[in-house]
Enzyme design. Structure first.
Site, PDB file in Angstrom:
ATOM      1  N   ASP A 165       0.863  -1.181   0.000  1.00 46.81           N
ATOM      2  CA  ASP A 165       0.000   0.000   0.000  1.00 46.81           C
ATOM      3  C   ASP A 165       0.902   1.234   0.000  1.00 46.81           C
ATOM      4  OD1 ASP A 165      -2.345   1.561   0.295  1.00 46.81           O
ATOM      5  OD2 ASP A 165      -1.997   1.685   2.447  1.00 46.81           O
ATOM      6  N   THR A 182      -0.240   4.889   1.204  1.00 50.27           N
ATOM      7  CA  THR A 182      -0.508   5.816   2.294  1.00 50.27           C
ATOM      8  C   THR A 182      -0.351   5.146   3.645  1.00 50.27           C
ATOM      9  OG1 THR A 182      -2.102   6.853   0.828  1.00 50.27           O
ATOM     10  CG2 THR A 182      -2.170   7.492   3.143  1.00 50.27           C
ATOM     11  N   GLU A 232      -3.956  20.232   0.719  1.00 50.36           N
ATOM     12  CA  GLU A 232      -4.515  21.574   0.877  1.00 50.36           C
ATOM     13  C   GLU A 232      -4.230  22.119   2.264  1.00 50.36           C
ATOM     14  OE1 GLU A 232      -8.584  21.878  -0.807  1.00 50.36           O
ATOM     15  OE2 GLU A 232      -7.273  22.471  -2.444  1.00 50.36           O
ATOM     16  N   LYS A 288      -8.919  17.506 -12.948  1.00 49.49           N
ATOM     17  CA  LYS A 288      -7.577  17.668 -12.368  1.00 49.49           C
ATOM     18  C   LYS A 288      -7.284  19.117 -11.978  1.00 49.49           C
ATOM     19  CE  LYS A 288      -5.312  13.781 -14.738  1.00 49.49           C
ATOM     20  NZ  LYS A 288      -6.461  13.268 -15.491  1.00 49.49           N
ATOM     21  N   GLY A 322      -5.289   3.250  -3.270  1.00 48.14           N
ATOM     22  CA  GLY A 322      -6.587   3.836  -3.626  1.00 48.14           C
ATOM     23  C   GLY A 322      -6.457   5.295  -3.983  1.00 48.14           C
ATOM     24  N   ARG A 326      -6.078   4.097  -7.646  1.00 42.38           N
ATOM     25  CA  ARG A 326      -7.549   4.041  -7.595  1.00 42.38           C
ATOM     26  C   ARG A 326      -8.033   2.592  -7.519  1.00 42.38           C
ATOM     27  NH1 ARG A 326      -9.181   8.917  -6.164  1.00 42.38           N
ATOM     28  NH2 ARG A 326     -11.247   8.556  -7.001  1.00 42.38           N
ATOM     29  N   ASP A 345      -1.522  -1.011   5.864  1.00 43.64           N
ATOM     30  CA  ASP A 345      -1.790  -0.537   7.229  1.00 43.64           C
ATOM     31  C   ASP A 345      -3.245  -0.168   7.461  1.00 43.64           C
ATOM     32  OD1 ASP A 345      -1.333   3.001   7.345  1.00 43.64           O
ATOM     33  OD2 ASP A 345      -1.706   1.773   5.592  1.00 43.64           O
ATOM     34  N   ASN A 348      -8.661  -1.184   4.244  1.00 46.65           N
ATOM     35  CA  ASN A 348      -8.821  -1.497   2.830  1.00 46.65           C
ATOM     36  C   ASN A 348      -7.749  -2.453   2.323  1.00 46.65           C
ATOM     37  OD1 ASN A 348      -6.996   0.755   3.230  1.00 46.65           O
ATOM     38  ND2 ASN A 348      -6.892   0.892   1.015  1.00 46.65           N
TER      39      ASN A 348
END
Length: 1113
Positions: free
Chosen positions: A457, A459, A568, A615, A744, A825, A851, A854
């Site tokens: 994974d 993230t 952000e 985008k 994802g 994704r 981790d 998912n």
């Protein structure tokens, strides 16, 4: 008139062709057609909403398995339908047949008793067995192994008198011991799993009832319950969002446990229920939710909310924005929801595969070798009987020989290997270099030593999920972390100058078209970054200042930024650090604070949110102090390059920043006059009211603004990698392991991380597989990809699904040739599917690392699952076979512990087989010499003692042996690559050990027969003692790194044998073994059996040394 409906069309009526849109509820069908569906005077409206999903095609109203003919569409007033007790026949048939297909449902708010079907309990269960299936399941799994079944049959045969060769305990005690060890180990793991599940199922939540708020366990929550979920609390079931305590009427949701995305998701409550004065009023209204059947799609939802007691009745459509899926976490405020799905119908559970019992490749190989040994056993038995010319009851003789040579298949092999696995697990847990590592499945540590594909994974596994602002680029100048104080001084000078200038001069300055100074360029860029986002500042009490006061005075210590993207938040935090602070925001306005403490107010006129397709995101704001209207936009360089004014530096600098692993955003602006904005707004509103091609028309209107925009700056944000991710990935690559990243997250983010982590090296090209939707596009793109060489692949989940549907074999063949693959994704089920395809197509071992929740499906599907305990919780680590605290620990787990576990188990299994083959060879020689008699050479305790107290400790001490130090194994990962060929336990090494066993067994037995004097008992004494000494000596010659426990084991076994001779007078002549004649005979036999082998081993190491020998010298 009633007509029977049995799933076929009712004939006899002339139909008028008409097509209506798909209806989700019976009531909507009745409303649209103006028809009251009545049969025999009984109103059927709402009787069976779970089956009334209608579509009208050529006059047929279809309700899944039920089709209803309608009389004359334009003028009918009834439909012919067969009804059983007011319900449609198809539902009754399903209940009778026991089939429980997922069905749509109607859920009444706060009334779980008003259910139209049975729902599963809200229980999380990761156990492999229950109380009743545990013992049968464990025994069945054990007797799937060939030699366990063989020994069961062997032990049972001893109840037949004609087949009995010795005492019953010689067969049943070893078998019972093996099974007892296995059952105890499995029971311990099941208990641990049960305790983990119990912890999750026992979490307490608040439930709204007519008696007020009551506490309820997660496992007792039912469909229809109104549940209150606090901030930072896990959502216990799939719910519809009804109310929030947030003033802005929305809440943020952390979904990283569900879909792996770190972006916080904005969720909106049902408008009707949010307007109610208090949460308790939810129980006073008569309302229900109609929801689609349970399915695995976590990104979509279709449903309706209906309030019946209002005038007129309220109907609201529900979408994914109104949902709170289980395993997500509330990030802001307190929410109230109505439970829709529970237990096995949860989206998160349906996306998780059932835990499977993993059987290691090493165990399968050992099982295969035992089948070969069984074949040898049958051949030897047949040869013995054939040499007797099949005389007398030859079939009984075959069985007796099968029992006599049963030691060829060692019963102690399984228990030795299982105990070895326990030792490996203990060593892993005790390793101070990888603290916090937990072994949750002690049956497959050898798998760690033979991994070919690592699927990870992104993230929280490769990255820390912490964004840091790294670079601001203005074209002519760039500011890095070490020069941010310059940006701060520019901002300070701008606002100091503006506060000193009189208003007339300030207006003149702004209107004058002069070359912009560097300070004003920096200011424009920072202001654009501070305004163009979807971040909301939230104020919380900190123990000193309460929430209301903090919000009124914009207290810095109480402010927390909430957004759907950590990128952000990083940008807004950076603008705060340089002096321009976001202090307030609601649906229509934004407040910024200058370095001098002055508040700048901006009105939000329009927001164009970021989408995966566009985008980019945009915002139109009006400065309250000057009235200026400005359109700000930021987005990916690939789309912004065609929107901004011509320049000669954008493409080059974007490439430079991307190569550094930064996420690059291009920021631009466009000033609008009042007339321009009014014209745009009129066209924009008109486009949004359009029924046909609405999204296309809206996009066209927005694009009319996106022309010749002024390029302000580039921003570079880095997702901080976990510690030592780059050297760990390099180690894995050098070890021959191919790394695939399954995430994802978005394509750009995944590509940036792959470059930053050096998953894709600087010399490698990246092929981004374009989005394909059909077979033709997939074919063309695969052909384009086939022409690339040594190229990393980046592909999205949607394209991957199309490729696997039409060109599974071709795609996997090409992907397996890539040095690295990035799948973005990806849905949780897709991750598991990729793991499964890799296993099937390559036949190689896979390891999955993740981790989040998912990642559980992928971890459970892989041959070896590793969970990382991180910010996303412990769901992955609890479901994994091994749990680590940091990704960098994976290198040592594989290179050191995986390698050692595999090599040690291979040596251990070879020695156990060697030990059994030696004594079986001696038995064969003995029977041959004595006219092929089926008489045992050793009886009673000798045969049990040989494989237990006399040789078990030295042989088992091989689990402590190692060929190289752990530091060397980490420094030279190429040593790991040798194991991928499986040489430590190949057919070649097995054959060598068989030949060694035959040689030594023959030498010992023939030597004893040649050197014994008069009595048969002397043969037993000489041969058995030589056999024990040979085995101890062979272990000593094989050990490469001595451990003090090995010396203890050797001496202990020898001492046990010498001490037990006193009690073995029934089998051995005690006086004979004390003579010098006995000693020299045993010494000669032992030396002849071992010395030649040692010489051969020395010569081989001298002239053909193994790869690790140079590193140990």
């Amino acid at each position: 008139m009633l007509r029977e409906c049995t799933g076929i069309n009712l004939g006899g009526f002339k139909q008028e062709e008409a097509t209506l849109a798909r209806m989700t509820a019976y009531s909507r069908f009745a409303a649209l057609t103006g028809v009251a569906m009545q049969v025999a005077g009984a109103n059927l409206e709402g009787q069976c909403p779970q089956r009334l999903e209608h579509s009208y095609q050529n006059g047929n109203w279809q309700t899944n398995s039920l089709q209803v003919r309608v009389d004359n569409y334009r003028g009918f007033d009834k439909a012919d339908l067969y009804v059983v007790s007011g319900k449609c026949m198809c539902c009754e048939c399903l209940r009778c047949c026991g089939r429980r297909d997922p069905r749509p449902r109607t859920v009444w708010l706060g009334h779980p008793e008003k259910r139209d079907q049975r729902y599963p309990r809200n229980v999380i269960n990761n156990q492999k067995y229950n109380f009743f299936t545990f013992l049968p399941g464990v025994l069945f799994k054990q007797f799937k192994y060939f030699f366990n079944l063989y020994f069961l049959l062997l032990a049972c045969s001893q109840f037949v008198v004609e087949m009995r060769l010795g005492a019953l305990y010689t067969y049943w005690v070893p078998l019972g011991f093996v099974l007892a060890v296995t059952v105890i180990r499995e029971a311990a793991e099941e208990i641990r799993c049960y305790m983990r599940d119990k912890e999750v199922n026992s979490q307490i939540y608040s439930k709204l009832t007519a008696r007020g708020t009551v506490k309820v366990k997660s496992s007792n929550i039912q469909v229809g319950d109104l549940i209150i979920v606090e901030k930072n609390q896990r959502v216990p079931a799939d719910m519809i969002f009804l109310r929030t305590s947030e003033k802005n009427g929305s809440c943020f949701l952390r979904t990283d446990q569900l879909d792996g995305e770190t972006d916080w998701k904005l969720r909106l409550p049902v408008t009707c229920t949010q307007r109610l004065p208090t949460a308790s009023d939810l129980l006073q209204i008569r309302s229900y939710v109609y929801a689609e059947e349970p399915n695995i799609d976590i990104h979509n939802f279709v449903g309706t909310f209906t309030r019946e007691d209002s005038d007129p009745p309220v109907n609201e459509s529900l979408s994914i924005e109104n949902t709170l899926w289980a395993s997500t976490v509330i990030a802001s405020g307190t929410v109230v929801g109505v439970v829709l799905y529970t237990g096995r119908e949860l989206r998160s559970v349906m996306n998780t595969s059932n835990p499977r019992s993993k059987i290691g490749l090493f165990d399968l190989e050992v099982n295969c070798l035992t089948k070969i040994l069984f074949g040898a056993l049958v051949v030897v038995s047949l040869v013995m009987v054939a040499l007797q010319h099949f005389a007398g009851r030859w079939y009984l003789q075959i069985i007796r020989f099968l029992l006599l040579f049963s030691n060829i298949i060692p019963i102690s092999l399984r228990v030795n290997l299982d105990m070895g696995k326990i030792v490996y697990s203990w060593v892993i847990r005790r390793d101070s270099k990888i603290p916090g590592t937990v072994v949750r499945s002690s049956t497959i540590p050898e798998q760690l030593g033979r991994i070919s594909y690592l699927l990870t994974d992104k993230t929280g596994t490769l990255t820390q999920n912490e964004m840091v602002f790294k670079r601001l680029h203005l074209g002519t100048v760039a500011y890095g972390l070490d020069s941010m104080d310059e940006v701060q001084s520019h901002i300070f000078s701008i606002y100091t100058q503006q506060s000193q200038d009189p208003p007339a001069v300030k207006g003149l300055t702004l209107a004058t078209k002069v070359r912009k100074t560097m300070s004003s360029r920096v200011h424009e860029a920072v202001k654009a970054i501070a305004l163009c986002h979807n971040v909301t500042p939230v104020y919380e009490s900190n123990g000193v200042t309460d929430q209301a006061e903090a919000e009124r005075h914009y207290e810095d210590s109480c402010r927390v930024y909430q957004a759907s993207s950590p990128d952000e938040v990083a940008l807004v935090q950076w603008t705060e650090s340089v002096g321009l602070t976001l202090v307030g925001r609601d649906q229509s306005s934004v407040q910024l604070r200058t370095p001098g403490g002055h508040i700048l107010n901006f009105t939000i006129l329009q927001i164009f949110p970021f989408t995966y397709e566009s985008k980019r995101m945009g915002i139109i704001v009006r400065d309250e102090s000057t009235g200026e209207i400005t359109f700000y936009m930021k987005g990916a360089d690939v789309v912004m390059a065609g929107i901004v004014q011509y320049n000669d530096w954008l493409e080059e600098e974007c490439g430079n920043m991307a190569r550094e692993g930064l996420r690059v955003l291009v920021v631009a602006k466009k000033s609008l006059t009042e007339e321009q904005y009014q014209d745009f707004e009129a066209r924009y509103v008109q486009a949004k009211l359009s029924v046909h091609d609405r999204s296309l028309k809206v996009a066209t209107v927005i694009e009319s603004l996106e022309m010749e925009m002024e390029l302000l700056c580039l921003t570079g944000v880095e997702d901080q990698l976990q510690t030592d991710v780059r050297p760990t990935l390099e180690t894995l690559r050098n070890a021959g392991i191919k790394v695939w990243m399954l995430t994802g997250d978005k394509l750009e983010t995944a590509t940036c991380t792959a470059k930053n982590a050096h998953l894709v090296t600087r010399t490698q090209d990246i092929h981004i597989f374009r989005l394909v939707t059909n077979r033709g596009e997939a074919h063309l793109e695969l052909n384009a990809f086939r022409r690339k060489h040594d190229c990393a692949l980046v592909i999205s989940g949607d394209s991957l699904e199309v490729c696997l549907k039409y060109y599974e074999y071709e795609f996997m063949e090409l992907a397996c040739q890539c040095p690295a693959v990035v799948c973005c994704r990806c849905a949780p089920t897709q991750k598991a599917q990729i793991v499964r395809l890799l296993q099937e197509r390559t036949g190689k071992l896979t390891c999955a690392v993740g981790d989040g929740g998912n990642d559980v499906s992928m971890i459970q599907e892989a041959d070896c699952g590793v969970g990382v305990e991180g910010k996303e919780g412990k769901q992955a680590s609890l479901a994994a076979d091994f749990s680590i605290t940091q990704f960098k620990h994976l290198g040592r787990l594989l290179m050191v512990h995986g390698r050692n576990s595999y090599k040690r188990s291979a040596a251990l299994s070879q020695f156990v087989i060697h030990r059994s083959l030696c004594i079986s060879t001696m038995q064969a020689v003995f029977s041959s010499v004595f006219y092929f008699a089926s008489v045992p050479l050793y009886q009673g305790f000798l045969i049990i003692g040989y494989s237990t107290i006399y040789t078990m400790f030295p042989v088992f001490s091989l689990v402590l042996d190692k060929d190289v130090k752990s530091e060397v194994a980490m420094l030279y990962p190429e040593l790991y690559k040798d194991l991928l060929k499986g040489r430590p336990l190949s057919y070649k090494t097995f054959l060598i050990w068989v030949l060694i066993s035959i040689y030594q067994g023959s030498i010992i037995m023939y030597g004893a027969l040649l050197l014994f004097e008069s009595e048969f008992v002397h043969i037993v004494a000489i041969s058995f003692t030589s056999l024990i000494l040979t085995e101890l000596l062979m272990v000593a010659l094989t050990i490469q790194t001595w451990h003090w426990l090995m010396i203890v084991a050797e001496l202990l076994s020898l001492s046990c044998y010498i001490a037990s001779l006193v009690f073995l007078h029934e089998f051995i002549d005690v006086y004979f073994i004390a003579t010098l004649s006995f000693l020299w005979k045993v010494t000669v036999i032992t030396l002849v059996s071992c010395l030649p082998l040692y010489v051969l081993k020395y010569l081989r190491r001298r002239f053909s040394p193994p790869s690790y020998s140079k590193l140990t010298s």
